[in-house]
Design a protein around this motif. Structure first.
Motif, PDB file in Angstrom:
ATOM      1  N   ILE A   1     -26.852   5.532  36.649  1.00 15.21           N
ATOM      2  CA  ILE A   1     -26.469   5.707  35.253  1.00 15.21           C
ATOM      3  C   ILE A   1     -24.981   6.013  35.192  1.00 15.21           C
ATOM      4  O   ILE A   1     -24.495   6.921  35.861  1.00 15.21           O
ATOM      5  CB  ILE A   1     -27.271   6.846  34.599  1.00 15.21           C
ATOM      6  CG1 ILE A   1     -28.761   6.521  34.613  1.00 15.21           C
ATOM      7  CG2 ILE A   1     -26.796   7.097  33.184  1.00 15.21           C
ATOM      8  CD1 ILE A   1     -29.646   7.657  34.157  1.00 15.21           C
ATOM      9  N   ASN A   2     -24.269   5.277  34.365  1.00 12.99           N
ATOM     10  CA  ASN A   2     -22.851   5.486  34.139  1.00 12.99           C
ATOM     11  C   ASN A   2     -22.649   6.833  33.454  1.00 12.99           C
ATOM     12  O   ASN A   2     -23.374   7.177  32.518  1.00 12.99           O
ATOM     13  CB  ASN A   2     -22.321   4.340  33.273  1.00 12.99           C
ATOM     14  CG  ASN A   2     -20.844   4.423  32.997  1.00 12.99           C
ATOM     15  OD1 ASN A   2     -20.275   5.487  32.810  1.00 12.99           O
ATOM     16  ND2 ASN A   2     -20.228   3.262  32.961  1.00 12.99           N
TER      17      ASN A   2
ATOM     18  N   ILE B   1     -26.712   7.026  24.368  1.00  8.72           N
ATOM     19  CA  ILE B   1     -27.956   6.526  23.805  1.00  8.72           C
ATOM     20  C   ILE B   1     -28.086   7.078  22.382  1.00  8.72           C
ATOM     21  O   ILE B   1     -27.844   8.263  22.141  1.00  8.72           O
ATOM     22  CB  ILE B   1     -29.157   6.921  24.702  1.00  8.72           C
ATOM     23  CG1 ILE B   1     -30.444   6.314  24.192  1.00  8.72           C
ATOM     24  CG2 ILE B   1     -29.271   8.406  24.860  1.00  8.72           C
ATOM     25  CD1 ILE B   1     -31.621   6.478  25.147  1.00  8.72           C
ATOM     26  N   ALA B   2     -28.428   6.197  21.453  1.00  8.41           N
ATOM     27  CA  ALA B   2     -28.588   6.590  20.048  1.00  8.41           C
ATOM     28  C   ALA B   2     -29.899   7.342  19.843  1.00  8.41           C
ATOM     29  O   ALA B   2     -30.806   7.303  20.679  1.00  8.41           O
ATOM     30  CB  ALA B   2     -28.548   5.351  19.160  1.00  8.41           C
TER      31      ALA B   2
ATOM     32  N   LYS C   1     -27.000  10.264  31.087  1.00 12.82           N
ATOM     33  CA  LYS C   1     -27.081  11.042  32.320  1.00 12.82           C
ATOM     34  C   LYS C   1     -27.611  12.454  32.036  1.00 12.82           C
ATOM     35  O   LYS C   1     -28.444  12.974  32.774  1.00 12.82           O
ATOM     36  CB  LYS C   1     -25.729  11.105  33.009  1.00 12.82           C
ATOM     37  CG  LYS C   1     -25.796  11.826  34.328  1.00 12.82           C
ATOM     38  CD  LYS C   1     -24.730  11.359  35.261  1.00 12.82           C
ATOM     39  CE  LYS C   1     -24.948  11.998  36.601  1.00 12.82           C
ATOM     40  NZ  LYS C   1     -24.976  11.054  37.659  1.00 12.82           N
ATOM     41  N   ASP C   2     -27.138  13.091  30.959  1.00 12.56           N
ATOM     42  CA  ASP C   2     -27.623  14.438  30.600  1.00 12.56           C
ATOM     43  C   ASP C   2     -29.121  14.420  30.308  1.00 12.56           C
ATOM     44  O   ASP C   2     -29.859  15.331  30.707  1.00 12.56           O
ATOM     45  CB  ASP C   2     -26.885  14.973  29.374  1.00 12.56           C
ATOM     46  CG  ASP C   2     -25.417  15.268  29.627  1.00 12.56           C
ATOM     47  OD1 ASP C   2     -24.994  15.295  30.808  1.00 12.56           O
ATOM     48  OD2 ASP C   2     -24.686  15.456  28.634  1.00 12.56           O
ATOM     49  N   VAL C   3     -29.572  13.388  29.596  1.00 10.37           N
ATOM     50  CA  VAL C   3     -30.992  13.272  29.263  1.00 10.37           C
ATOM     51  C   VAL C   3     -31.819  13.054  30.534  1.00 10.37           C
ATOM     52  O   VAL C   3     -32.872  13.664  30.710  1.00 10.37           O
ATOM     53  CB  VAL C   3     -31.234  12.136  28.244  1.00 10.37           C
ATOM     54  CG1 VAL C   3     -32.721  11.920  28.011  1.00 10.37           C
ATOM     55  CG2 VAL C   3     -30.526  12.437  26.934  1.00 10.37           C
ATOM     56  N   ALA C   4     -31.314  12.209  31.444  1.00 11.88           N
ATOM     57  CA  ALA C   4     -32.030  11.950  32.706  1.00 11.88           C
ATOM     58  C   ALA C   4     -32.135  13.224  33.541  1.00 11.88           C
ATOM     59  O   ALA C   4     -33.191  13.512  34.113  1.00 11.88           O
ATOM     60  CB  ALA C   4     -31.328  10.842  33.484  1.00 11.88           C
ATOM     61  N   VAL C   5     -31.061  13.999  33.585  1.00 11.97           N
ATOM     62  CA  VAL C   5     -31.084  15.275  34.330  1.00 11.97           C
ATOM     63  C   VAL C   5     -32.082  16.228  33.681  1.00 11.97           C
ATOM     64  O   VAL C   5     -32.858  16.897  34.366  1.00 11.97           O
ATOM     65  CB  VAL C   5     -29.669  15.898  34.388  1.00 11.97           C
ATOM     66  CG1 VAL C   5     -29.715  17.333  34.872  1.00 11.97           C
ATOM     67  CG2 VAL C   5     -28.761  15.057  35.275  1.00 11.97           C
TER      68      VAL C   5
END
Length: 75
Positions: free
Chosen positions: A3-4, A9-10, A52-56
């Motif tokens: 992930i960049n 993401i909206a 990236k924050d959401v994935a973490v």
């Protein structure tokens, strides 16, 4: 998948990614400091989240077994 750091993401995509949760659920999670804060973009104040924050966040909550508990608390 990598992930960049800058990928955003909206809100609609975010809700779908999280299984169809409502805007209010996301708002409650943010108020309770249980979810990453959005980045506000443009003059109309559109909200986007860093993917990236959401994935973490997802990984952390899945690892702790809290993801389902968070969802149950807001239904």
């Amino acid at each position: 998948m990598e992930i960049n750091e800058l990928q955003l993401i909206a809100a609609k995509q975010l809700r779908n990614l999280l299984g169809g949760v409502s805007d209010m659920t996301i708002h409650r999670w943010m108020e309770a400091k249980k979810f990453p804060q959005p980045v506000v973009v443009g003059g109309k104040g559109r909200r986007f989240w860093r993917l990236k924050d959401v994935a973490v966040w997802q990984e952390s909550n899945l690892r702790k077994g809290e993801y389902d508990a968070i969802n149950r608390d807001t239904v």
